[in-house]
Design a protein around this motif. Structure first.
Motif, PDB file in Angstrom:
ATOM      1  N   ARG A  95      86.329  23.140 111.853  1.00 19.50           N
ATOM      2  CA  ARG A  95      85.583  22.172 111.042  1.00 19.50           C
ATOM      3  C   ARG A  95      84.807  21.190 111.927  1.00 19.50           C
ATOM      4  NH1 ARG A  95      90.052  20.892 106.290  1.00 19.50           N
ATOM      5  NH2 ARG A  95      90.265  23.024 105.636  1.00 19.50           N
ATOM      6  N   TRP A  98      83.660  17.524 110.726  1.00 20.70           N
ATOM      7  CA  TRP A  98      84.752  16.603 110.424  1.00 20.70           C
ATOM      8  C   TRP A  98      85.561  16.280 111.675  1.00 20.70           C
ATOM      9  CZ3 TRP A  98      83.689  14.433 106.112  1.00 20.70           C
ATOM     10  CH2 TRP A  98      83.035  15.149 105.109  1.00 20.70           C
ATOM     11  N   GLN A  99      85.757  17.283 112.514  1.00 23.57           N
ATOM     12  CA  GLN A  99      86.439  17.038 113.791  1.00 23.57           C
ATOM     13  C   GLN A  99      85.582  16.120 114.660  1.00 23.57           C
ATOM     14  OE1 GLN A  99      87.765  20.579 115.830  1.00 23.57           O
ATOM     15  NE2 GLN A  99      87.916  19.491 117.765  1.00 23.57           N
ATOM     16  N   LEU A 101      83.660  13.740 113.651  1.00 18.17           N
ATOM     17  CA  LEU A 101      83.869  12.361 113.206  1.00 18.17           C
ATOM     18  C   LEU A 101      85.133  11.779 113.841  1.00 18.17           C
ATOM     19  CD1 LEU A 101      82.930  12.539 109.407  1.00 18.17           C
ATOM     20  CD2 LEU A 101      81.590  11.571 111.288  1.00 18.17           C
ATOM     21  N   LEU A 143      86.761   9.242 106.804  1.00 21.76           N
ATOM     22  CA  LEU A 143      86.058  10.485 106.476  1.00 21.76           C
ATOM     23  C   LEU A 143      86.623  11.664 107.266  1.00 21.76           C
ATOM     24  CD1 LEU A 143      82.388   9.179 106.207  1.00 21.76           C
ATOM     25  CD2 LEU A 143      83.868   9.991 104.340  1.00 21.76           C
ATOM     26  N   HIS A 144      86.959  11.424 108.529  1.00 21.13           N
ATOM     27  CA  HIS A 144      87.575  12.472 109.352  1.00 21.13           C
ATOM     28  C   HIS A 144      88.869  12.967 108.701  1.00 21.13           C
ATOM     29  CE1 HIS A 144      89.543  14.501 112.702  1.00 21.13           C
ATOM     30  NE2 HIS A 144      90.543  13.644 112.597  1.00 21.13           N
ATOM     31  N   SER A 145      89.695  12.040 108.257  1.00 21.95           N
ATOM     32  CA  SER A 145      90.978  12.443 107.665  1.00 21.95           C
ATOM     33  C   SER A 145      90.774  13.202 106.356  1.00 21.95           C
ATOM     34  CB  SER A 145      91.878  11.225 107.455  1.00 21.95           C
ATOM     35  OG  SER A 145      91.348  10.379 106.477  1.00 21.95           O
ATOM     36  N   GLY A 147      88.056  15.029 105.559  1.00 18.42           N
ATOM     37  CA  GLY A 147      87.383  16.308 105.788  1.00 18.42           C
ATOM     38  C   GLY A 147      88.134  17.279 106.662  1.00 18.42           C
ATOM     39  N   THR A 148      88.921  16.789 107.597  1.00 17.46           N
ATOM     40  CA  THR A 148      89.632  17.672 108.515  1.00 17.46           C
ATOM     41  C   THR A 148      91.045  17.936 108.053  1.00 17.46           C
ATOM     42  OG1 THR A 148      88.368  16.790 110.357  1.00 17.46           O
ATOM     43  CG2 THR A 148      90.322  18.013 110.925  1.00 17.46           C
ATOM     44  N   GLY A 152      93.852  16.785 102.614  1.00 14.17           N
ATOM     45  CA  GLY A 152      92.777  15.929 102.141  1.00 14.17           C
ATOM     46  C   GLY A 152      92.592  15.880 100.632  1.00 14.17           C
TER      47      GLY A 152
END
Length: 188
Positions: A95, A98-99, A101, A143-145, A147-148, A152
């Motif tokens: 990802r 997301w990673q 971010l 957002l990272h948490s 999306g990755t 989630g």
């Protein structure tokens, strides 16, 4: 041996996810405490001077959990995190956006920690300019948490996320309101 390896891999994944969630919650608390410390007002059960100390300690604890999160995921075969993914955003195998971010959040956190440690050497103005990055760090980490993270979309995770959002937006709303008056700094 394969069972032990599989259990170890699952443990790395679980502790990696858990430490990331704890880092997010602590980062949320740090932002809220930072706004409170800037006001110069006491919090229930804490005198004014203690708010700054608690903010500093919560921030350091958030950094420690972020470090734990990253180290655990470096050794986790599922996450596929590589050393250069820690500095170069959006190049990861898993990802990538997301990673990436997460990499941006890590880099911002590193800048905040380093400048906070060097605060007396770089001066208050430079420190404050970099410290404003914390207002960008928090949503990027959030957002990272979302999306990755494999959790989630889980209701419990969305509940924790909603509480974090409410806490930060509540603090920022107070910070931007006319009721907020920042403590005047005494320069020596």
């Amino acid at each position: 041996m394969a069972v032990v390896t599989a259990l170890g891999s699952q443990a790395l994944w679980a502790f990696g996810r858990g430490s990331g969630l704890v880092a997010l919650v602590l980062l949320t608390a740090s932002v809220v405490l930072g706004v409170s410390a800037r006001s110069g007002r006491p919090l229930p059960g804490l005198p004014r001077f203690a708010v700054t100390e608690v903010h500093r300690n919560v921030s350091l604890l958030a950094s420690a959990f972020l470090g734990l999160h990253v180290v655990l995921l470096l050794f986790d075969p599922y996450a596929q995190l590589r050393l250069f993914d820690l500095v170069l955003p959006f190049a990861g195998a898993y990802r990538p956006f997301w990673q990436g971010l997460g990499t941006v959040a890590l880099d911002l956190m590193a800048a905040l920690v380093v400048t906070s440690l060097l605060r007396h050497r770089i001066g208050r103005r430079a420190w404050r300019a970099v410290h404003w990055a914390s207002y960008g760090l928090w949503p990027v980490a959030l957002l990272h948490s979302l999306g990755t993270g494999t959790d989630g979309a889980a209701p419990w995770f969305l509940g924790v996320t909603a509480l974090c959002v409410l806490a930060v937006f509540g603090a920022l709303g107070w910070r931007l309101s006319t009721r907020f008056s920042a403590r005047r700094e005494v320069r020596g």
